[in-house]
Design a protein around this motif. Structure first.
Motif, PDB file in Angstrom:
ATOM      1  N   LYS A 262       0.849  -1.198   0.000  1.00 25.10           N
ATOM      2  CA  LYS A 262       0.000   0.000   0.000  1.00 25.10           C
ATOM      3  C   LYS A 262       0.883   1.246   0.000  1.00 25.10           C
ATOM      4  CE  LYS A 262      -2.887   3.309   1.752  1.00 25.10           C
ATOM      5  NZ  LYS A 262      -2.535   4.656   2.216  1.00 25.10           N
ATOM      6  N   GLY A 263       1.959   1.177   0.771  1.00 23.15           N
ATOM      7  CA  GLY A 263       2.893   2.305   0.822  1.00 23.15           C
ATOM      8  C   GLY A 263       3.521   2.564  -0.543  1.00 23.15           C
ATOM      9  N   ILE A 264       3.845   1.496  -1.266  1.00 23.01           N
ATOM     10  CA  ILE A 264       4.390   1.649  -2.626  1.00 23.01           C
ATOM     11  C   ILE A 264       3.335   2.303  -3.519  1.00 23.01           C
ATOM     12  CG2 ILE A 264       5.124   0.358  -4.693  1.00 23.01           C
ATOM     13  CD1 ILE A 264       6.317  -1.753  -2.726  1.00 23.01           C
ATOM     14  N   MET A 265       2.084   1.822  -3.390  1.00 20.95           N
ATOM     15  CA  MET A 265       1.008   2.317  -4.253  1.00 20.95           C
ATOM     16  C   MET A 265       0.633   3.764  -3.933  1.00 20.95           C
ATOM     17  SD  MET A 265       0.960  -0.241  -6.124  1.00 20.95           S
ATOM     18  CE  MET A 265      -0.269   0.211  -7.341  1.00 20.95           C
ATOM     19  N   ASN A 266       0.931   4.234  -2.722  1.00 17.33           N
ATOM     20  CA  ASN A 266       0.723   5.658  -2.419  1.00 17.33           C
ATOM     21  C   ASN A 266       1.445   6.514  -3.458  1.00 17.33           C
ATOM     22  OD1 ASN A 266      -0.861   5.564  -0.122  1.00 17.33           O
ATOM     23  ND2 ASN A 266       0.838   5.716   1.310  1.00 17.33           N
ATOM     24  N   GLY A 267       2.686   6.137  -3.749  1.00 17.20           N
ATOM     25  CA  GLY A 267       3.466   6.903  -4.725  1.00 17.20           C
ATOM     26  C   GLY A 267       3.033   6.602  -6.147  1.00 17.20           C
ATOM     27  N   VAL A 268       2.887   5.316  -6.434  1.00 17.72           N
ATOM     28  CA  VAL A 268       2.545   4.889  -7.796  1.00 17.72           C
ATOM     29  C   VAL A 268       1.215   5.509  -8.237  1.00 17.72           C
ATOM     30  CG1 VAL A 268       1.846   2.861  -9.167  1.00 17.72           C
ATOM     31  CG2 VAL A 268       3.880   2.746  -7.696  1.00 17.72           C
ATOM     32  N   ALA A 291       0.957 -11.627  -5.848  1.00 13.23           N
ATOM     33  CA  ALA A 291       0.452 -12.932  -5.416  1.00 13.23           C
ATOM     34  C   ALA A 291       0.702 -14.005  -6.474  1.00 13.23           C
ATOM     35  CB  ALA A 291      -1.042 -12.819  -5.129  1.00 13.23           C
ATOM     36  N   ARG A 292       1.636 -13.750  -7.401  1.00 14.38           N
ATOM     37  CA  ARG A 292       1.764 -14.641  -8.558  1.00 14.38           C
ATOM     38  C   ARG A 292       2.236 -16.035  -8.195  1.00 14.38           C
ATOM     39  NH1 ARG A 292       5.817 -11.285  -8.104  1.00 14.38           N
ATOM     40  NH2 ARG A 292       7.972 -11.686  -8.743  1.00 14.38           N
ATOM     41  N   TRP A 293       2.849 -16.224  -7.019  1.00 14.45           N
ATOM     42  CA  TRP A 293       3.280 -17.575  -6.639  1.00 14.45           C
ATOM     43  C   TRP A 293       2.241 -18.252  -5.741  1.00 14.45           C
ATOM     44  CZ3 TRP A 293       7.688 -14.011  -5.775  1.00 14.45           C
ATOM     45  CH2 TRP A 293       8.570 -14.006  -6.862  1.00 14.45           C
ATOM     46  N   GLY A 294       1.069 -17.636  -5.630  1.00 13.76           N
ATOM     47  CA  GLY A 294       0.043 -18.235  -4.772  1.00 13.76           C
ATOM     48  C   GLY A 294       0.140 -17.747  -3.339  1.00 13.76           C
ATOM     49  N   VAL A 295       1.166 -16.959  -3.037  1.00 15.77           N
ATOM     50  CA  VAL A 295       1.308 -16.350  -1.715  1.00 15.77           C
ATOM     51  C   VAL A 295       1.518 -14.854  -1.965  1.00 15.77           C
ATOM     52  CG1 VAL A 295       2.514 -16.432   0.510  1.00 15.77           C
ATOM     53  CG2 VAL A 295       2.760 -18.320  -1.113  1.00 15.77           C
ATOM     54  N   TYR A 296       0.882 -14.017  -1.177  1.00 13.17           N
ATOM     55  CA  TYR A 296       1.012 -12.575  -1.376  1.00 13.17           C
ATOM     56  C   TYR A 296       2.348 -12.085  -0.812  1.00 13.17           C
ATOM     57  CZ  TYR A 296      -0.349  -7.680  -1.677  1.00 13.17           C
ATOM     58  OH  TYR A 296      -0.406  -6.349  -1.992  1.00 13.17           O
ATOM     59  N   LYS A 297       3.126 -11.411  -1.652  1.00 16.77           N
ATOM     60  CA  LYS A 297       4.496 -11.000  -1.287  1.00 16.77           C
ATOM     61  C   LYS A 297       4.681  -9.501  -1.444  1.00 16.77           C
ATOM     62  CE  LYS A 297       6.819 -14.882  -0.566  1.00 16.77           C
ATOM     63  NZ  LYS A 297       7.653 -15.067   0.612  1.00 16.77           N
ATOM     64  N   PRO A 298       5.693  -8.922  -0.770  1.00 15.31           N
ATOM     65  CA  PRO A 298       6.004  -7.511  -1.038  1.00 15.31           C
ATOM     66  C   PRO A 298       6.551  -7.351  -2.464  1.00 15.31           C
ATOM     67  CG  PRO A 298       7.598  -8.473   0.498  1.00 15.31           C
ATOM     68  CD  PRO A 298       6.554  -9.510   0.264  1.00 15.31           C
ATOM     69  N   LEU A 299       6.243  -6.217  -3.086  1.00 13.37           N
ATOM     70  CA  LEU A 299       6.708  -5.977  -4.456  1.00 13.37           C
ATOM     71  C   LEU A 299       8.180  -5.555  -4.488  1.00 13.37           C
ATOM     72  CD1 LEU A 299       3.521  -4.088  -5.670  1.00 13.37           C
ATOM     73  CD2 LEU A 299       4.378  -6.229  -6.653  1.00 13.37           C
ATOM     74  N   SER A 300       8.700  -5.148  -3.328  1.00 12.65           N
ATOM     75  CA  SER A 300      10.095  -4.695  -3.269  1.00 12.65           C
ATOM     76  C   SER A 300      10.911  -5.617  -2.367  1.00 12.65           C
ATOM     77  CB  SER A 300      10.158  -3.274  -2.705  1.00 12.65           C
ATOM     78  OG  SER A 300       9.653  -3.283  -1.385  1.00 12.65           O
TER      79      SER A 300
END
Ligand code: MEV
Length: 428
Positions: A262-268, A291-300
């Motif tokens: 969410k913090g990343i998306m604040n800027g994006v 979530a592409r591996w079936g588990v939700y992960k940080p984008l960074s």
């Protein structure tokens, strides 16, 4: 002429008119463009009425400028449209930290979007898959017939991927039409092509096509942003460790990863919105990619290198355009694109990725040290002062007293304001 720089110390302290003047000079804005920035109804009702249905008004948001961004060796002033306080200040601060390490590197892939064609009711789904692949050239030809201009620009449908999936209601053959949409976001071009090739896919397979639509999991249109922040700029190795541990928390806990992202998306999102782009598409892409591996992960990812400095990387899909849709119709989106000075959708995506990385850094640095409320409270106090009726110098005066007293409420703002207006002392 001196090199243009986005490093503008004390930008936030300058009067609004002076900030506008600096942006005007930086981006060579015309007087008309400056007028648009200042005008409350910059999006006129007539234009709004063409953009969507049932229009009864427009909905303005604050537009701020994040300073200090050095991306791929180039200085950018970044327009951000957002309702949340602290985001623009945080982005500017983090950009300054990244600058100390040479700025942010950000590289986007080509603008490849995916159009999905859902084929059902085939007796031999794997046989159908082969028939579709065997007719690839004809499918691409039909697709490209829909958009000769895009093809002339070097874009268009480039390839096919076909998968058989097993649903609750039997097998489905899913064709992915891979389209290079160049400087567009691409939804219109891709959807038109997907609809155009569907009858031919039915003809060669004997099946029935239902959905023909773009996928917002744009995993062939990625941005990778990268920065190294010297530990001294951050206040020492302890802070670096705190940030790395904050990331490690997000890496194994989806509850935290959601807020991290969410913090990343604040800027994006703030830049996506300012440039008239479809932020729902970017949001959908970001979270499905996370979530592409079936588990939700940080984008960074945040790491510490051998010198003890902080290393950050961000990888995410960013599906934005600089032609078509609101990017061209919305008068302020055009001004924001001019302020950014981006020449291609790829460059815009690279800037947005860099802002996402910086925004994430700002949040993690604050969270790992003094917490985020301190910064938030300053702006919150100013907001309350304005709500209580303070104007001019009184806004900062009322806010300052509330912060000093550690009591930041609307009623207290009103009380202080009354006293200041009557010239009464405020007791310590
Ligand atoms: C607030 O809008 C965003 C943060 O919660 C992000 C984060 O926790 O990383 C501060």
């Amino acid at each position: 002429m001196a090199e243009k720089t986005s490093r503008i110390p004390g930008f936030y302290k300058l009067p609004l008119e002076e900030r506008i003047r600096i942006v005007k000079e930086f981006a060579n804005l015309t007087d008309e463009e400056v007028e648009l920035l200042k005008r409350v109804g910059a999006l006129d009702l007539r234009t709004a009425d063409i953009m969507i249905e049932n229009v009864v008004g427009t909905f303005p948001l604050p537009l701020g400028i994040a300073v200090n961004f050095l991306i791929n060796g180039k200085d950018y002033l970044v327009p951000m449209a957002i309702e949340e306080s602290s985001v623009v200040a945080a982005a500017s601060h983090a950009a300054k930290l990244c600058r100390a390490g040479g700025g942010i590197r950000s590289v986007a892939t080509e603008s490849i979007m995916i159009g999905q064609i859902q084929l059902t009711r085939v007796a031999d789904p794997y046989g159908a898959k082969m028939r579709i692949l065997e007719h690839k050239d004809e499918i691409l030809r039909i697709a490209n017939e829909q958009d000769p201009i895009l093809v002339k620009l070097g874009g268009g449908a480039k390839d096919l991927e076909v998968r058989v999936i097993h649903s609750r209601y039997g097998p489905m053959v899913i064709t992915h039409l891979l389209v290079d949409v160049k400087d567009a976001m691409g939804a219109n071009a891709v959807n038109t092509m997907a609809e155009a090739v569907a009858p031919y896919i039915e003809e060669i397979t004997g099946g029935k096509v239902y959905l023909r639509i773009i996928s917002n999991l744009a995993d062939k249109r990625l941005v990778r942003a990268h920065c190294v922040v010297p530990k001294d700029a951050l206040g020492g190795e302890e802070v670096v460790d705190g940030i790395v541990l904050a990331w490690a928390f997000a890496d194994v806990d989806p509850y935290r990863a959601a807020t991290h992202n969410k913090g990343i998306m604040n800027g994006v999102d703030a830049v996506v919105i300012a440039t008239g782009n479809d932020w729902r598409a970017v949001e959908a892409g970001a979270h499905s990619y996370a979530a592409r591996w079936g588990v939700y992960k940080p984008l960074s990812v945040w790491e510490k290198n051998e010198n003890g400095d902080l290393v950050g990387t961000l990888e995410m899909p960013i599906q934005v355009g600089i032609v078509g849709g609101a990017t061209k119709v919305h008068p302020l989106a055009r001004v924001c694109l001019k302020i950014l000075g981006v020449k291609t959708a790829k460059e815009l995506a690279e800037v947005i990725g860099a802002v996402g990385l910086a925004q994430n850094l700002a949040a993690l640095r604050a969270l790992a040290t003094e917490g985020i409320q301190k910064g938030h409270m300053k702006l919150h106090a100013r907001n309350l002062a304005v709500m209580a009726g303070a104007t001019g110098n009184l806004i900062d005066k009322v806010a300052e007293i509330m912060i000093k007293k550690g009591k930041i409420t609307f009623h207290f703002a009103q009380e202080i304001l009354e006293k200041l207006k009557r010239g009464e002392p405020i007791e310590e």
